[in-house]
Scaffold this motif. Structure first.
Motif, short mmCIF file in Angstrom:
data_model
loop_
_atom_site.label_atom_id
_atom_site.label_comp_id
_atom_site.label_asym_id
_atom_site.label_seq_id
_atom_site.Cartn_x
_atom_site.Cartn_y
_atom_site.Cartn_z
N UNK A 53 104.58 18.92 37.04
CA UNK A 53 104.98 17.55 37.34
C UNK A 53 106.24 17.55 38.20
N UNK A 54 107.21 18.39 37.80
CA UNK A 54 108.43 18.52 38.60
C UNK A 54 108.14 19.10 39.97
N UNK A 55 107.14 20.00 40.06
CA UNK A 55 106.75 20.54 41.36
C UNK A 55 106.23 19.46 42.28
N UNK A 56 105.48 18.50 41.74
CA UNK A 56 105.02 17.38 42.55
C UNK A 56 106.17 16.52 43.04
N UNK A 98 96.91 21.41 35.85
CA UNK A 98 98.10 21.72 36.65
C UNK A 98 98.11 20.92 37.94
N UNK A 99 96.96 20.86 38.59
CA UNK A 99 96.87 20.09 39.83
C UNK A 99 97.06 18.60 39.57
N UNK A 100 96.55 18.11 38.44
CA UNK A 100 96.74 16.71 38.08
C UNK A 100 98.22 16.41 37.85
N UNK A 101 98.91 17.32 37.13
CA UNK A 101 100.34 17.12 36.90
C UNK A 101 101.12 17.12 38.21
N UNK A 102 100.72 18.02 39.13
CA UNK A 102 101.38 18.07 40.43
C UNK A 102 101.21 16.74 41.17
N UNK A 103 100.00 16.23 41.18
CA UNK A 103 99.74 14.97 41.89
C UNK A 103 100.42 13.80 41.21
N UNK A 104 100.47 13.79 39.88
CA UNK A 104 101.12 12.71 39.16
C UNK A 104 102.63 12.71 39.40
N UNK A 105 103.22 13.91 39.50
CA UNK A 105 104.64 13.98 39.83
C UNK A 105 104.92 13.42 41.21
N UNK A 106 104.07 13.79 42.16
CA UNK A 106 104.19 13.26 43.52
C UNK A 106 104.06 11.73 43.51
N UNK A 107 103.07 11.22 42.80
CA UNK A 107 102.87 9.78 42.74
C UNK A 107 103.99 9.05 42.03
N UNK A 108 104.52 9.65 40.95
CA UNK A 108 105.62 9.01 40.23
C UNK A 108 106.87 8.89 41.11
N UNK A 109 107.14 9.93 41.91
CA UNK A 109 108.30 9.88 42.80
C UNK A 109 108.12 8.80 43.87
N UNK A 110 106.93 8.71 44.43
CA UNK A 110 106.66 7.68 45.44
C UNK A 110 106.76 6.28 44.83
N UNK A 111 106.20 6.09 43.64
CA UNK A 111 106.26 4.79 42.99
C UNK A 111 107.70 4.40 42.68
N UNK A 385 111.34 12.61 33.55
CA UNK A 385 110.84 12.73 34.92
C UNK A 385 109.86 11.62 35.26
N UNK A 386 109.13 11.11 34.30
CA UNK A 386 108.19 10.04 34.57
C UNK A 386 108.92 8.76 34.96
N UNK A 387 109.96 8.42 34.23
CA UNK A 387 110.67 7.16 34.48
C UNK A 387 111.80 7.31 35.49
N UNK A 388 112.27 8.53 35.69
CA UNK A 388 113.37 8.74 36.64
C UNK A 388 113.16 10.07 37.37
N UNK A 389 112.17 10.13 38.28
CA UNK A 389 111.86 11.40 38.95
C UNK A 389 113.05 11.99 39.70
N UNK A 390 113.92 11.12 40.26
CA UNK A 390 115.04 11.63 41.05
C UNK A 390 116.04 12.40 40.21
N UNK A 391 116.00 12.21 38.88
CA UNK A 391 116.95 12.93 38.02
C UNK A 391 116.71 14.43 38.03
N UNK A 392 115.57 14.88 38.54
CA UNK A 392 115.30 16.32 38.62
C UNK A 392 116.36 17.03 39.44
#
Length: 732
Positions: A53-56, A98-111, A385-392
């Motif tokens: 998720x963090x990788x996304x 793993x691929x789902x988590x990657x895509x969800x991390x990418x989508x969470x950051x964009x959202x 990371x879900x609610x605050x992706x930038x905190x990574x």
């Protein structure tokens, strides 16, 4: 017979041997061993979901241009389709997840980027009228308090142009405002500052996610704004919390004045602005900076003390202890206390992480589940990371989770070893072992946590402390047995007006802690300042650490290989030969001993950061008075790698310097009057591209800019233009 080969091998079979009977090669054997090890760790696969998720999230922020929303949706849908297709086997399901988590991390950051989208100032506004509501009022030790204002209006800007909030510095100590109050003032505002060098810390990106569209200073008094509409509900609620924090802070400072009171306020309410700079530096250099930021240590002591106290009181009543689950009652009470402490402390990222961990522990007790597990850490990381992706990218997030993951992994390993030990021992021997384990555990905890956070401390702060174990061994008992218990007791006593005596006891502990920090920080070699650590190096070290901690079998040994590769990449490679500040007034060239500045260079934030990134701990206020630069009132000239660098300060130097120099730097626009230099960095280039770093590579000069590294993202106002690309291509 001619044409046949009737040779036999030793066991009578024909020659050559059948391919199926050959022993597998080295690579197939390694691949099979790796596959078997991964299959043995199936119960740990779930721990890698937050990592992917963090990788996304990292993939999203690494893009040079802002992706469209449909790309994020397409990524998620594609990953979902692949998961459905390959989930028939355990390995396929793991790969799909793993691929789902990657895509969800990418989508969470964009959202998240779109949800916080708000106007940002594009140019300076001088002496402009600002009206709005006070969100936070930070008291600082340097008599320059800060207001964060939720904007109602700014000068003549329309509502679509005005930022959501601005931060304003106020000089003096006579300002009396309260969170939630409507105020009016005049201020000079600028866009959030850009990085001081290409690839450096980007405050503008952090400000974007805080919806902070302007930074500046007040040029007039702050006055109450009459007739303002009622503030939003969220602001009213947080204003109430901030007023409570201010009231608690005032009571603490009244009972415990001075720097001890400022530290007590930081440990109870999270407000660190009042701590003197020399105390902060001593705590940092002694490896005790984590004490001043409310995190896991403070939350564990606060909630743990409440849990122990409530359970002890209930256990004293046999009618309750024998009939009711008092342990669960104590856990519920501790959870409520932890929630109150979270709100009172301002809910910073380390505090939220600690609260999530503590709440998971208490809920696990309520549900009769194991309390401290790596899964709980993974859940806490995934939630943040879900609610605050930038905190990574926040140092506090990285360092706090690194320490916790390292400690939990060590706890799991030691627990497994303890379970394997079945030798019966006497009661005396068990007590001696318990005492030794307590002392060694404190040292081991400090060693593990310090080692885990060291790469992040070097990357973000360019500092490595060497005596943190000694300092923490001395200070940890003070914090656990005196400072934080007295902080809890003072909060309990405060409604009754009895907080003075526990705060006095807390103050004695704080004095001993600060004295220890100053003593340890004064030891020779207490701190080493190290140069920049590359992002790839940090990523590999972090991945190696995760690999080492998240697996349990011998597979974890490969983490050392990955971390070792990261360390191999750690030494700085090609460093800039010329650095140019974003306003063009300051520049530095590289000499044999490091960066060289023109004489009379004023200390500034940029100079300080340049020196630290170069591994130089020189105080910017005491730069050498003489340098290889030749300076006069209208400019300076220096040489680096055979190239002449001219820093023009007045227009009278344009003709001569533009004729003789290879690189010309000016804080104003040069225009057509300066064409001969190979590289020209004037106000026009700096305004369009930000701070510059030049690399002299043989006969060529390569230019990197802040705009190159930031790309075309919502938080970057610079964009590379075709003209700039053409100019760079023409540089020889």
């Amino acid at each position: 017979m001619p044409g046949t080969d009737d040779r036999q091998d030793d066991d009578g079979r024909g020659w050559p041997p059948d391919a199926s009977t050959r022993p597998p090669g080295l690579l197939p054997r390694l691949a099979r061993s790796l596959t078997d090890a991964l299959e043995a760790e199936t119960d740990r696969w779930i721990l890698w979901l937050p990592v992917f998720f963090a990788g996304g999230i990292a993939l999203y922020f690494a893009l040079p241009t802002e992706p469209q929303a449909r790309l994020a949706v397409a990524f998620v849908l594609g990953a979902l389709g692949i998961f459905i297709f390959v989930r028939v086997s355990p390995a396929g399901a793991a790969l799909g997840l793993a691929l789902m988590a990657l895509s969800m991390g990418f989508g969470a950051a964009k959202l998240r980027t779109e949800l916080v989208r708000a106007p940002v100032l594009q140019a300076e506004l001088r002496h402009v009228s600002v009206q709005g509501y006070v969100e936070t009022f930070e008291r600082r030790s340097d008599a320059r308090d800060r207001l964060t204002i939720r904007v109602v209006s700014i000068g003549s800007l329309t509502r679509a142009e005005a930022p959501e909030r601005v931060r304003v510095t106020i000089s003096g100590k006579d300002t009396a405002v309260a969170p939630g109050e409507a105020v009016s003032l005049r201020a000079t505002l600028n866009p959030p500052p850009e990085p001081v060098a290409p690839g450096d810390f980007d405050f503008g990106r952090r400000a974007w996610f805080q919806q902070l569209g302007g930074i500046g200073y007040a040029t007039g008094r702050v006055s109450h704004l009459d007739g303002a509409p009622e503030p939003p509900l969220s602001l009213r609620l947080w204003a109430g919390v901030d007023r409570l924090r201010d009231a608690v802070g005032a009571r603490i400072r009244a009972a415990l004045p001075g720097e001890d009171g400022a530290i007590a306020v930081a440990l109870i309410t999270g407000e660190r602005g009042g701590i003197p700079k020399h105390v902060t530096e001593a705590m940092r250099d002694a490896g005790l900076a984590h004490v001043l930021a409310i995190s896991g240590l403070h939350m564990v002591i606060m909630a743990g003390s409440v849990f122990w106290l409530v359970r002890a009181l209930l256990a004293a009543v046999p009618a309750l202890a024998l009939r009711y689950p008092i342990k669960k009652w104590a856990a519920a009470t501790a959870l409520l206390a932890a929630t109150f402490y979270l709100v009172l402390s301002g809910a910073a990222v380390p505090t939220v992480r600690a609260y999530l961990m503590m709440s998971i522990v208490m809920v696990a007790i309520l549900l009769d589940r194991p309390a401290i597990t790596m899964r709980n850490v993974a859940l806490a990381a995934l939630a943040i990371l879900t609610f605050s992706p930038e905190s990574m990218f926040d140092p506090s997030f990285q360092m706090s989770f690194a320490a916790v993951i390292g400690l939990v992994a060590a706890y799991e390993a030691l627990s497994a070893r303890e379970r394997l030990s079945t030798v019966e021992t006497s009661a005396l021997w068990r007590r001696l072992r318990w005492t030794a384990a307590l002392v060694m555990g404190a040292g081991l905890t400090t060693l593990i946590a310090g080692t885990a956070v060291a790469p992040f401390a070097v990357y973000h702060f360019h500092r490595m402390t060497h005596f943190g174990i000694a300092a923490n061994m001395i200070v940890a008992p003070l914090i656990s047995l005196l400072i934080m218990p007295m902080a809890l007791l003072s909060l309990i006593a405060m409604p009754f007006g009895l907080e003075a005596w526990p705060l006095q006891a807390m103050g004695y502990g704080i004095e001993l802690m600060v004295g220890t920090a100053a003593w340890v920080a004064s030891w020779p070699g207490a701190v080493t300042v190290l140069p920049d650590l590359s992002g790839w190096s940090l990523a590999l070290i972090a991945l190696g650490g995760l690999w080492l901690c998240l697996w349990r079998t011998r597979l974890r040994a490969l983490g050392l290989v990955i971390a070792g590769l990261g360390l191999a990449l750690a030494p700085p490679g090609n460093r800039p030969d010329v650095l140019i500040e974003r306003d063009g007034k300051t520049a530095a060239i590289r000499g044999e001993g490091g960066l060289i500045f023109p004489s009379a260079t004023a200390a500034s934030y940029s100079v300080e950061k340049w020196l630290l990134a170069d591994g130089d701990d020189t105080d910017p206020k005491v730069l050498p008075p003489t340098t290889p630069f030749r300076c006069d009132p209208i400019g300076c000239v220096g040489k680096v790698n055979g190239k002449t660098v001219a820093l023009i300060r007045e227009s009278g130097a344009i003709a001569e310097d533009c004729r003789r120099a290879d690189i010309v730097i000016a804080p104003f626009k040069l225009g057509k009057a300066c064409k001969a230099p190979r590289v020209i960095v004037d106000r026009a280039a700096l305004s369009a591209q930000g701070a510059h770093a030049l690399y002299i590579e043989g006969l060529s000069i390569r230019t990197e800019t802040v705009a190159d590294h930031r790309g075309r993202r919502p938080w970057s106002r610079h964009a590379r233009s075709p003209a700039t690309d053409l100019r760079k291509a023409s540089e020889r």
